[in-house]
Design a protein around this motif. Sequence first.
Motif, PDB file in Angstrom:
ATOM      1  N   VAL A   1       1.034  -0.714   0.044  1.00 39.84           N
ATOM      2  CA  VAL A   1       0.150  -0.379  -0.116  1.00 39.84           C
ATOM      3  C   VAL A   1       1.275   0.937  -0.072  1.00 39.84           C
ATOM      4  CG1 VAL A   1      -2.113  -0.913   1.194  1.00 39.84           C
ATOM      5  CG2 VAL A   1       0.135  -0.118   2.993  1.00 39.84           C
ATOM      6  N   ALA A   2       0.431   2.016  -0.934  1.00 41.11           N
ATOM      7  CA  ALA A   2       0.973   3.343  -0.584  1.00 41.11           C
ATOM      8  C   ALA A   2       0.068   4.474   0.243  1.00 41.11           C
ATOM      9  CB  ALA A   2       1.708   3.954  -1.964  1.00 41.11           C
ATOM     10  N   PRO A   3       0.437   4.909   1.022  1.00 37.93           N
ATOM     11  CA  PRO A   3      -0.264   5.260   1.973  1.00 37.93           C
ATOM     12  C   PRO A   3       0.078   7.144   1.768  1.00 37.93           C
ATOM     13  CG  PRO A   3       0.694   5.184   3.306  1.00 37.93           C
ATOM     14  CD  PRO A   3       1.508   4.310   2.049  1.00 37.93           C
ATOM     15  N   PRO A   4      -0.888   8.200   2.035  1.00 36.63           N
ATOM     16  CA  PRO A   4      -0.739   9.387   2.483  1.00 36.63           C
ATOM     17  C   PRO A   4       0.943   9.539   3.593  1.00 36.63           C
ATOM     18  CG  PRO A   4      -2.470   9.408   2.565  1.00 36.63           C
ATOM     19  CD  PRO A   4      -2.780   8.174   2.776  1.00 36.63           C
ATOM     20  N   ALA A   5       1.744  10.618   3.592  1.00 38.72           N
ATOM     21  CA  ALA A   5       3.407  10.255   3.780  1.00 38.72           C
ATOM     22  C   ALA A   5       2.465  10.604   5.243  1.00 38.72           C
ATOM     23  CB  ALA A   5       3.806  11.684   3.445  1.00 38.72           C
ATOM     24  N   THR A   6       1.681  11.250   5.764  1.00 34.71           N
ATOM     25  CA  THR A   6       1.018  11.216   7.170  1.00 34.71           C
ATOM     26  C   THR A   6       0.824  10.333   8.155  1.00 34.71           C
ATOM     27  OG1 THR A   6      -0.795  12.190   6.645  1.00 34.71           O
ATOM     28  CG2 THR A   6       0.328  13.347   7.295  1.00 34.71           C
ATOM     29  N   LEU A   7       0.575   8.487   7.584  1.00 33.04           N
ATOM     30  CA  LEU A   7       0.093   7.969   7.592  1.00 33.04           C
ATOM     31  C   LEU A   7       1.995   6.488   7.299  1.00 33.04           C
ATOM     32  CD1 LEU A   7      -3.678   6.745   6.206  1.00 33.04           C
ATOM     33  CD2 LEU A   7      -2.305   7.796   8.661  1.00 33.04           C
ATOM     34  N   LEU A   8       2.147   7.259   6.306  1.00 32.30           N
ATOM     35  CA  LEU A   8       3.589   5.807   6.167  1.00 32.30           C
ATOM     36  C   LEU A   8       4.092   5.875   7.854  1.00 32.30           C
ATOM     37  CD1 LEU A   8       5.963   6.384   3.367  1.00 32.30           C
ATOM     38  CD2 LEU A   8       6.014   4.933   5.578  1.00 32.30           C
ATOM     39  N   TYR A   9       5.047   6.268   8.740  1.00 28.79           N
ATOM     40  CA  TYR A   9       5.770   5.612   9.537  1.00 28.79           C
ATOM     41  C   TYR A   9       4.204   4.777  10.232  1.00 28.79           C
ATOM     42  CZ  TYR A   9       7.799   5.181  13.403  1.00 28.79           C
ATOM     43  OH  TYR A   9       8.483   4.576  15.382  1.00 28.79           O
ATOM     44  N   ARG A  10       2.791   5.599  10.951  1.00 29.25           N
ATOM     45  CA  ARG A  10       1.827   4.906  11.169  1.00 29.25           C
ATOM     46  C   ARG A  10       1.609   3.423  10.799  1.00 29.25           C
ATOM     47  NH1 ARG A  10      -0.673   8.115  15.005  1.00 29.25           N
ATOM     48  NH2 ARG A  10      -2.006   5.833  15.709  1.00 29.25           N
ATOM     49  N   ILE A  11       1.411   3.412   9.913  1.00 26.66           N
ATOM     50  CA  ILE A  11       1.223   1.665   8.737  1.00 26.66           C
ATOM     51  C   ILE A  11       2.482   0.717   8.670  1.00 26.66           C
ATOM     52  CG2 ILE A  11       0.393   1.004   6.566  1.00 26.66           C
ATOM     53  CD1 ILE A  11      -1.437   2.729   6.088  1.00 26.66           C
ATOM     54  N   ARG A  12       3.495   1.892   8.588  1.00 27.61           N
ATOM     55  CA  ARG A  12       4.512   0.243   8.564  1.00 27.61           C
ATOM     56  C   ARG A  12       4.633  -0.444   9.933  1.00 27.61           C
ATOM     57  NH1 ARG A  12       6.606  -2.526   5.854  1.00 27.61           N
ATOM     58  NH2 ARG A  12       6.309  -3.014   6.765  1.00 27.61           N
ATOM     59  N   ASP A  13       4.132   0.909  11.188  1.00 31.58           N
ATOM     60  CA  ASP A  13       4.475   0.497  12.169  1.00 31.58           C
ATOM     61  C   ASP A  13       2.905  -0.974  12.770  1.00 31.58           C
ATOM     62  OD1 ASP A  13       5.388   0.291  14.899  1.00 31.58           O
ATOM     63  OD2 ASP A  13       3.919   0.511  16.223  1.00 31.58           O
ATOM     64  N   ALA A  14       2.454  -1.078  11.911  1.00 33.22           N
ATOM     65  CA  ALA A  14       1.162  -1.502  12.200  1.00 33.22           C
ATOM     66  C   ALA A  14       0.826  -3.190  11.001  1.00 33.22           C
ATOM     67  CB  ALA A  14      -0.239  -1.301  12.137  1.00 33.22           C
ATOM     68  N   VAL A  15       2.103  -3.606  10.057  1.00 31.92           N
ATOM     69  CA  VAL A  15       1.981  -4.054  10.089  1.00 31.92           C
ATOM     70  C   VAL A  15       3.250  -5.233   9.298  1.00 31.92           C
ATOM     71  CG1 VAL A  15      -0.028  -3.056   7.855  1.00 31.92           C
ATOM     72  CG2 VAL A  15       2.260  -2.948   7.540  1.00 31.92           C
ATOM     73  N   GLU A  16       2.775  -6.138   8.821  1.00 30.37           N
ATOM     74  CA  GLU A  16       4.035  -6.810   9.272  1.00 30.37           C
ATOM     75  C   GLU A  16       4.293  -7.806   7.616  1.00 30.37           C
ATOM     76  OE1 GLU A  16       3.103  -9.395  11.953  1.00 30.37           O
ATOM     77  OE2 GLU A  16       3.716  -8.576  13.626  1.00 30.37           O
TER      78      GLU A  16
END
Length: 240
Positions: free
Chosen positions: A28-43
Amino acid sequence: MNGTRAMLNEARAIDRAAARFPKVQVAVAPPATLLYRIRDAVELIGVGGQDCRAEDSGAFTGDISAPMLKDAGADFTIVGHSERRTLHGETDADVKAKAEAALSAGLAVILCVGETEAQRDAGDAESVVAAQIEGSCPAIDGVPEKLSLAYEPVWAIGTGRVPSVEDVAAMHAAIRAKLVAIYGEGGADVRILYGGSVKADNAGELLSVPDVGGALVGGASLSAESFLAIVGAAASLGND
């Protein structure tokens, strides 16, 4: 430009479901505001940026560099999306510089090309896309392992209109030939994605076209349910 923290649940659902499709590469390619949060949330799934600046740093307020994306946990970035080319006036040279910056930062690159409706109606679709590839593809020493191309006919993005299977096959064959001309044998292994109103009900047909190695999904990626239906279609065909 979609998504707030509420979208984290969608990303988690996609990540959990990805375990059912081990042969399909999902990202997935989220908005930059969510990138770190999603990286931390998925495996299991990849996470990338939607764009990057060609420069690593400097007086470019509001822009995001490739090293910044990498630092936030991105695996890849998209460059040259038709909306960037159309709305922001990005040229092929701009896209090439961004792609080279991303590769230098250790990111994989999804490089977008595609023609407008007027260009297709004039019979210029393949020549337009070939020129975009010639001007946008990064200079690479060796095999372009981290480069993928995405063919996104501008007139099909978000419109519900989709090229015929024959048109997609012809364009992807032309793109493959151009990649081989640029990169030699390595161009034969560059993944070519199709993007443009990809949905659950047409994904299987599109992904079965020769030289279509995946999909760059737009609006259907905003919910886990619709996105995973496309992933399932890829899995049923054995695409990875």
